[in-house]
Design a protein around this motif. Structure first.
Motif, PDB file in Angstrom:
ATOM      1  N   MET A 109       0.842  -1.187   0.000  1.00 60.04           N
ATOM      2  CA  MET A 109       0.000   0.000   0.000  1.00 60.04           C
ATOM      3  C   MET A 109       0.875   1.235   0.000  1.00 60.04           C
ATOM      4  O   MET A 109       1.805   1.357   0.777  1.00 60.04           O
TER       5      MET A 109
ATOM      6  N   THR B 176       1.571   4.872   0.972  1.00 60.57           N
ATOM      7  CA  THR B 176       1.117   5.791   2.006  1.00 60.57           C
ATOM      8  C   THR B 176       1.306   7.228   1.543  1.00 60.57           C
ATOM      9  O   THR B 176       2.337   7.580   0.982  1.00 60.57           O
TER      10      THR B 176
ATOM     11  N   ASP C 287      -1.610  -2.110   9.051  1.00 56.38           N
ATOM     12  CA  ASP C 287      -1.806  -2.615   7.696  1.00 56.38           C
ATOM     13  C   ASP C 287      -3.286  -2.509   7.341  1.00 56.38           C
ATOM     14  O   ASP C 287      -4.161  -2.432   8.206  1.00 56.38           O
ATOM     15  N   GLY C 288      -3.533  -2.515   6.020  1.00 59.36           N
ATOM     16  CA  GLY C 288      -4.910  -2.525   5.558  1.00 59.36           C
ATOM     17  C   GLY C 288      -5.378  -1.160   5.092  1.00 59.36           C
ATOM     18  O   GLY C 288      -4.690  -0.134   5.224  1.00 59.36           O
ATOM     19  N   ILE C 289      -6.559  -1.153   4.523  1.00 55.91           N
ATOM     20  CA  ILE C 289      -7.139   0.086   3.994  1.00 55.91           C
ATOM     21  C   ILE C 289      -7.439   1.070   5.113  1.00 55.91           C
ATOM     22  O   ILE C 289      -7.241   2.276   4.967  1.00 55.91           O
TER      23      ILE C 289
ATOM     24  N   SER D 259      -6.563   2.952   8.204  1.00 53.03           N
ATOM     25  CA  SER D 259      -5.349   3.288   8.949  1.00 53.03           C
ATOM     26  C   SER D 259      -5.631   3.485  10.426  1.00 53.03           C
ATOM     27  O   SER D 259      -4.767   3.264  11.273  1.00 53.03           O
TER      28      SER D 259
ATOM     29  N   LEU E  43      -9.077   6.339   6.176  1.00 53.72           N
ATOM     30  CA  LEU E  43      -8.735   5.446   5.066  1.00 53.72           C
ATOM     31  C   LEU E  43      -7.430   5.861   4.421  1.00 53.72           C
ATOM     32  O   LEU E  43      -7.107   7.043   4.324  1.00 53.72           O
ATOM     33  N   GLU E  44      -6.696   4.846   3.939  1.00 57.91           N
ATOM     34  CA  GLU E  44      -5.449   5.100   3.221  1.00 57.91           C
ATOM     35  C   GLU E  44      -5.193   3.897   2.316  1.00 57.91           C
ATOM     36  O   GLU E  44      -4.924   2.799   2.789  1.00 57.91           O
ATOM     37  N   THR E  45      -5.295   4.117   1.001  1.00 57.48           N
ATOM     38  CA  THR E  45      -5.173   2.997   0.075  1.00 57.48           C
ATOM     39  C   THR E  45      -4.778   3.530  -1.294  1.00 57.48           C
ATOM     40  O   THR E  45      -4.389   4.698  -1.435  1.00 57.48           O
ATOM     41  N   GLU E  46      -4.896   2.664  -2.289  1.00 63.70           N
ATOM     42  CA  GLU E  46      -4.656   3.045  -3.676  1.00 63.70           C
ATOM     43  C   GLU E  46      -5.771   2.491  -4.542  1.00 63.70           C
ATOM     44  O   GLU E  46      -6.300   1.406  -4.282  1.00 63.70           O
TER      45      GLU E  46
ATOM     46  N   PRO F 260      -2.990   7.169  -5.160  1.00 62.87           N
ATOM     47  CA  PRO F 260      -3.170   7.103  -3.711  1.00 62.87           C
ATOM     48  C   PRO F 260      -4.488   7.769  -3.307  1.00 62.87           C
ATOM     49  O   PRO F 260      -4.862   8.815  -3.847  1.00 62.87           O
TER      50      PRO F 260
ATOM     51  N   ARG G  86      -6.872   8.747   0.217  1.00 62.14           N
ATOM     52  CA  ARG G  86      -6.985   8.868   1.665  1.00 62.14           C
ATOM     53  C   ARG G  86      -8.304   9.559   2.000  1.00 62.14           C
ATOM     54  O   ARG G  86      -8.955  10.123   1.120  1.00 62.14           O
TER      55      ARG G  86
END
Length: 931
Positions: free
Chosen positions: A1, A3, A466-468, A470, A577-580, A585, A587
Motif C-alpha cells: 500500500m 502511504t 496494515d490494511g485500507i 489506517s 482510510l489510506e489505500t490506492e 493514492p 486517503r
C-alpha cells in the motif's frame, strides 16, 4: 500500500505545530534528512506570506474541505477582527452590524445554519439564538481559524452551512518563550456625530508564552482591551404604502464598543503517553450607542401628505402636514446599552494506552449573561395632535431614495420650541391613564438573556499498521444547554404630566432641565439643521419618569419570554482510510453519527382582556427525536501536488430558539371576519436537514501558490417557514356576545419546505516570485463564489371560515445567500516592509436587522463592495538592533465609505429603501513589540 506523504514544505509547517513563530528548521529534528533541511532553510518568508503558507499547508493536509486563516505572529490575525478575516475566505461573506462585520454566512447559509466553536467546542451566544457574533472575540488571542465546509463524524458541532472553529495557541507546540504587546489608536473620519460620543479609541493586548520543567509544562496567557468608536448617519423609512413614503426616522449614531478579555492555556505533557490541556476565556463586553434624530410620520401619520413628484411609482417629493394639520415630528434622544459577560473553560486529556490505542476525554462549560437597556425619549412641539405648533415639512428624495433633503419650518434646536412630551398619541398600550393615549413620553426595553452550556466527550482511537483502514475513532458526546430570555419593557411618562387623579394634563410639556442639556446635534445630512440634545439615560436613571410595565398590557412581551432546554447524545465512529485505486493514492474517512435530541421549552400565552390588560397562562412543550448523519471524505492524489476531493454527508442545523420555544403571541378576536387569530408556538420544531455533495480540484503548484475549483450541491429538507393554518377555536368565547367561531387562523413556525443550494467556488493564490525575481515579495489571493438556491413548498391556504382550503405552491430564496461573492487581496512583503489591500464584494441578500422592541426582522440587503488596506514595517529587518521586535502598522477600513443599504422588499429594485447607513472610514495606527 502506498502511504500518502506530504511535500517537504507541508512537513516543515506541520512539524512546527503550525506555531505563531517563524518556521522552524528541519535541522532541529535529529532524524531529518539533509535534503529536507536544505529545502526548509531556503524559506525566508514571514508576515502575510508565512501566514498564507501555513494556511495552504493546513488546507492541503486536512481530509475535510476547509479554509484556514493563521496568525502572522503572536496576536496578529490579518485583520482587526476575526469576522473581517473570515469574510475574506472563499465561499464566505459577512453582514455588517452597526458598521462592523459580525454575522458570517458560509456558502450562502447565514449564522443560524452554521456552527461556531472555540478550540473545537460549541459556544454559547450573546444573541437570542445560536448564531455567534464574531466581533465579540478579539483577534489578538487567536492563533488560527479553521472553517469546515464538509464535516466528518468526529466533528461534534455541525451545521448545514459549515463549522467555524476559532483556536488559541498551544504553548508546548510553540516551543519557545515569547512576550509581546500591541497598542493601536483608532479614528473615525466621519467625526463625532453626538456631543457626548467619541470618534477616537484605542486597543491594546499583552501575551506571554513559556515552557517549564524540561518542556513538559506550557503556559500561554493573553489579555486584551478595546475601546472602539463608531459613528453613523442613518436614513430610514417606515415603508412605502401604495408607493407613498409611510414615514421617516433618520438619526445620527455614536457608539463605543468596550471589550476586556483574559485568556489562559495550560498544557502538561509529563511523559510520552499523557497530554493535558486546560484553557479558559473570559470576555466582558459592553456596547453603548447614542442615537439622536427625528421621527416624522407621513402616509402613516395623522397630518397628511401631499406628493408633488413620483418616480418608478414611489414618491420623490412633497409636503407633510398642512396649515391646519401640523406634522408633530418626534425629536428622539435615544440610548442603547448592551452588557454581557462570557465565560468558557475547557479540559482535555489524551492518553496513549499503547502505541496503537489512545483515549481522549474532553469537558467544557460556557456561559453568557446579557442585559440590554434600549431607551427612547420623546420631545416635540406639543403634547398630542391638538397642541402641536404649526409645522409643515417639505421633502425631496435623493440618491435613489437612499437619502432625503427636508425643508422644515420649526427650529428644532431651540429648547423654547422643542420640549419634553410626545406630540404623537402612541400610548394606547400604556395604561397609566386609561382615558388618554397621550401618556407615553418614552419607552425602555430591558431584555435579559442567559445561556449556559456543558459538554462531555469520551473517545478512543485505534491505529492499524496494515490494511485500507489506517485508524478508527469512536466515542460518545453529551451536551446540556439551557437558554432563557426575559423580555421586559417600560412605558415612560413625565410625572408632572399627570394630575392628582393620574390623568394626563392636556398639552403638558416641560423644558429639558439645564443639568441634562448637551450641545445641539447637527442633522445637516438630511437638511434638518440642528436639534436639541440631552442626556436621556441619566434623566431616566435619576427617576424623572413614571414607569408602567408593558408586560401587563403587551402580549408580545410574553411571546418573547421563554426558556429552552436541550440535551444531545451523540455516538460516533470514523474510519480513516489510506489505500490506492490503481496507481492513485487515496486517503480520507468514512463515518457515522447517531444523534439523539431531547428538547423542551416553557413560556406563556397571552390573551387581551376588555380592560386592555392581558391574561397570561403558562405554556410548555417539547420533543424527542434521533437523526443519523453519515459522512464520507475522499482525497485522490491524481498527480504531484494535485488533489481531487469528494465529499458526501448528511448534516443538520438545529432550530433557532426564538422559533422552537413554547411562548405564543396574542390571541385576539378579529371583529371584521369574526374569527380568532394569533401566533402559536412550536416547541416540536425539528432541525433543518441537508444532504450534500462536494467535488473539488486543488493544484498546489508552488509552496506559495495554488488553484482550487469546487462545485457543491445541498438538498435541503424540513425548511422552517412561518405559515397560517386553521385550528379548532370552538371552545373560546368571543367578546361582546358574538357567535362562537368554530375555526381560527393561527400562525406558527413549521418544518414545511424542501429545496436546494448549488454553487461553484474558485480560488487562486499566486506569488510574484514564481514568475520573476523582480516580482519577489508580490502576491495575491483571489476567490469567486457563485450560488443559486430555491425553497419550494405547498401550503393549504384557508379560503373561508368554514374550513375551506386551497393548496398553493410557493417559492422563496435562502436567507443570507448572495448570488455572487468575490474576494481579492494583493500584497507586497520584503525586507520588513509589508503592504496589502483587500476587496470583498457580495450581491444582494436577505438579511436580518433589529426592529421594533429589538426583535429581529428580515430585510433585503443591497450588495456592497468594501476596500481595506494595511501597511507595516518590521524593524527586525532594519539592522537597528535596539528596535528588533518592533513593528509599526497603519490600517484603513471601508476606504471607499461604502454605505450599508437595506430595502423593505426583494422585488422593489432596491428603491423602496428601508435604511441607508453611512459609517465613514476607520483608521488605526499602532505598534507591536515582541520580546
Amino acid at each position: 500500500m502506498k502511504t500518502f506523504k506530504p511535500n517537504l514544505i507541508t512537513m516543515a509547517l506541520l512539524s512546527g505545530g503550525l506555531t505563531l513563530m517563524s518556521l522552524p528548521a528541519m535541522a532541529q529534528q535529529a532524524n531529518a534528512e539533509q535534503s529536507a533541511e536544505e529545502n526548509v532553510e531556503v524559506i525566508k518568508v514571514s508576515g502575510i506570506r508565512a501566514s498564507l503558507q501555513r494556511s495552504q499547508a493546513l488546507k492541503m493536509d486536512n481530509t475535510s474541505l476547509v479554509e484556514v486563516i493563521t496568525a502572522e505572529d503572536i496576536g496578529k490575525l490579518p485583520d482587526s477582527s476575526i469576522a473581517e478575516s473570515i469574510a475574506r475566505l472563499p465561499g464566505l461573506a459577512a453582514q455588517r452590524l452597526d458598521g462592523r462585520a459580525s454575522s458570517i454566512s458560509i456558502r450562502g447559509l447565514g449564522e443560524n445554519f452554521s456552527a461556531a466553536t472555540f478550540n473545537g467546542r460549541e459556544q454559547v451566544s450573546l444573541g437570542d439564538n445560536r448564531g455567534v457574533e464574531f466581533d465579540v472575540y478579539p483577534s489578538e488571542i487567536m492563533n488560527e481559524v479553521m472553517v469546515y465546509k464538509t464535516p466528518d463524524a468526529s466533528l461534534m458541532t455541525q451545521g448545514i452551512g459549515g463549522t467555524i472553529d476559532m483556536r488559541t495557541v498551544k504553548p508546548l507546540s510553540f516551543g519557545e518563550q515569547s512576550m509581546s504587546f500591541t497598542l493601536r489608536g483608532e479614528k473615525n473620519d466621519i467625526g463625532k456625530l453626538n456631543p457626548d460620543g467619541e470618534d477616537t479609541g484605542w486597543r491594546g493586548s499583552f501575551s506571554y508564552i513559556d515552557q517549564f520543567n524540561d518542556d513538559t509544562v506550557g503556559l500561554a496567557v493573553a489579555v486584551a482591551h478595546m475601546q472602539s468608536p463608531n459613528n453613523e448617519e442613518r436614513f430610514n423609512t417606515w415603508g412605502w404604502p401604495d408607493g407613498v413614503v409611510g414615514g421617516f426616522k433618520p438619526f445620527v449614531r455614536s457608539s463605543e464598543l468596550t471589550r476586556d478579555t483574559v485568556m489562559a492555556v495550560l498544557e502538561v505533557a509529563p511523559n510520552d503517553k499523557l497530554k493535558i490541556n486546560v484553557d479558559a476565556l473570559y470576555i466582558d463586553f459592553e456596547d453603548e450607542q447614542l442615537l439622536r434624530g427625528a421621527e416624522i410620520p407621513a402616509a402613516w401619520g395623522d397630518a397628511g401628505i401631499t406628493v408633488t413628484n413620483t418616480v418608478n411609482g414611489l414618491s420623490q417629493s412633497g409636503v407633510i402636514g398642512s396649515a391646519d394639520s401640523p406634522v408633530g415630528a418626534v425629536i428622539r434622544n435615544d440610548m442603547n446599552l448592551r452588557k454581557a459577560d462570557l465565560t468558557a473553560v475547557g479540559f482535555n486529556a489524551e492518553y496513549a494506552l499503547t502505541d496503537l490505542l489512545s483515549l481522549e476525554f474532553d469537558a467544557a462549560y460556557s456561559k453568557v449573561d446579557r442585559k440590554t437597556w434600549s431607551l427612547e425619549s420623546y420631545a416635540g412641539s406639543g403634547r398630542g395632535a391638538a397642541f402641536r405648533q404649526p409645522e409643515q415639512i417639505g421633502f425631496t428624495m435623493l440618491n435613489n431614495n437612499q437619502g432625503v433633503n427636508f425643508n422644515p419650518q420649526l427650529d428644532y434646536g431651540s429648547h423654547d420650541v422643542i420640549q419634553l412630551g410626545n406630540p404623537q398619541s402612541w400610548g394606547w398600550g400604556n395604561l397609566t391613564d386609561l382615558e388618554s393615549n397621550d401618556d407615553q413620553d418614552g419607552f425602555i426595553n430591558t431584555p435579559e438573556v442567559d445561556d449556559e452550556l456543558m459538554t462531555l466527550k469520551l473517545a478512543a482511537k485505534r491505529v492499524f499498521e496494515d490494511g485500507i483502514v489506517s485508524s478508527i475513532e469512536f466515542g460518545g458526546y453529551y451536551s446540556d444547554r439551557e437558554k432563557s430570555k426575559f423580555d421586559q419593557g417600560l412605558f415612560l411618562t413625565l410625572p408632572q404630566a399627570l394630575d392628582a387623579n393620574g390623568n394626563v394634563i392636556p398639552g403638558y410639556r416641560m423644558p429639558v432641565p439645564e443639568e441634562y442639556r448637551l450641545p445641539n446635534v447637527s442633522l445637516d445630512f438630511i437638511g434638518f439643521g440642528d436639534m436639541i440634545a440631552y442626556d436621556s439615560f441619566r434623566f431616566w436613571q435619576d427617576g424623572n419618569y413614571t414607569e408602567y410595565d408593558s408586560r401587563l398590557s403587551d402580549p408580545e412581551r410574553i411571546k418573547q419570554t421563554w426558556t429552552v432546554k436541550e440535551k444531545v447524545y451523540t455516538a460516533f465512529v470514523k474510519a480513516n482510510l489510506e489505500t490506492e485505486i490503481g496507481s492513485i493514492p487515496v486517503r480520507g474517512n468514512v463515518g457515522l453519527q447517531v444523534v439523539r435530541t431531547e428538547q423542551e421549552s416553557t413560556g406563556g400565552g397571552a390573551r387581551r382582556l376588555a380592560d386592555r390588560t392581558i391574561d397570561v397562562q403558562p405554556t410548555f412543550g417539547g420533543d424527542e427525536f434521533t437523526e443519523v448523519l453519515p459522512s464520507l471524505n475522499l482525497i485522490f492524489d491524481v498527480a504531484d501536488q494535485q488533489l481531487v476531493r469528494f465529499g458526501a454527508a448528511r448534516t443538520m442545523s438545529r432550530s433557532r430558539m426564538d422559533r422552537m420555544n413554547a411562548s405564543s403571541g396574542e390571541l385576539s378576536w378579529n371583529e371584521t371576519v369574526g374569527v380568532w387569530s394569533g401566533y402559536i408556538a412550536n416547541p416540536q420544531l425539528r432541525p433543518v436537514m441537508a444532504d450534500q455533495l462536494d467535488l473539488t480540484y486543488e493544484n498546489y503548484f508552488h509552496e506559495e501558490g495554488y488553484f482550487a475549483a469546487a462545485v457543491f450541491y445541498k438538498s435541503l429538507k424540513d425548511w422552517q417557514l412561518e405559515v397560517p393554518s386553521l385550528v379548532d377555536t370552538s371552545d373560546l368565547t368571543p367578546p361582546n356576545g358574538e357567535p362562537v367561531a368554530p375555526l381560527g387562523v393561527m400562525t406558527s413556525w413549521q418544518n414545511l419546505g424542501d429545496g436546494d443550494i448549488q454553487g461553484a467556488e474558485f480560488t487562486l493564490s499566486l506569488s510574484g516570485g514564481m514568475f520573476s525575481d523582480a516580482l519577489e515579495g508580490f502576491g495575491g489571493i483571489f476567490s469567486a463564489t457563485f450560488l443559486d438556491s430555491s425553497i419550494d413548498f405547498m401550503l393549504d391556504v384557508p379560503t373561508d371560515t368554514s374550513g375551506g382550503m386551497e393548496q398553493r405552491e410557493f417559492n422563496i430564496t435562502v436567507p443570507g445567500l448572495s448570488d455572487e461573492v468575490y474576494n481579492a487581496t494583493l500584497y507586497y512583503e520584503n525586507a520588513g516592509f509589508e503592504f496589502r489591500v483587500s476587496w470583498r464584494s457580495r450581491s444582494d441578500f436577505l438579511g436580518e436587522v433589529s426592529g421594533l422592541s429589538l426583535s429581529k426582522v428580515p430585510v433585503q440587503v443591497l450588495g456592497s463592495d468594501l476596500v481595506d488596506a494595511q501597511i507595516s514595517y518590521d524593524f527586525s529587518e532594519s539592522g537597528i538592533e535596539a528596535l528588533y521586535g518592533l513593528t509599526l502598522t497603519l490600517q484603513g477600513q471601508n476606504l471607499t465609505d461604502e454605505a450599508f443599504v437595506t430595502a423593505h422588499t426583494a422585488d422593489g429594485n432596491g428603491l423602496d429603501v428601508r435604511d441607508a447607513q453611512v459609517f465613514g472610514r476607520n483608521f488605526m495606527l499602532g505598534l507591536n513589540y515582541k520580546f
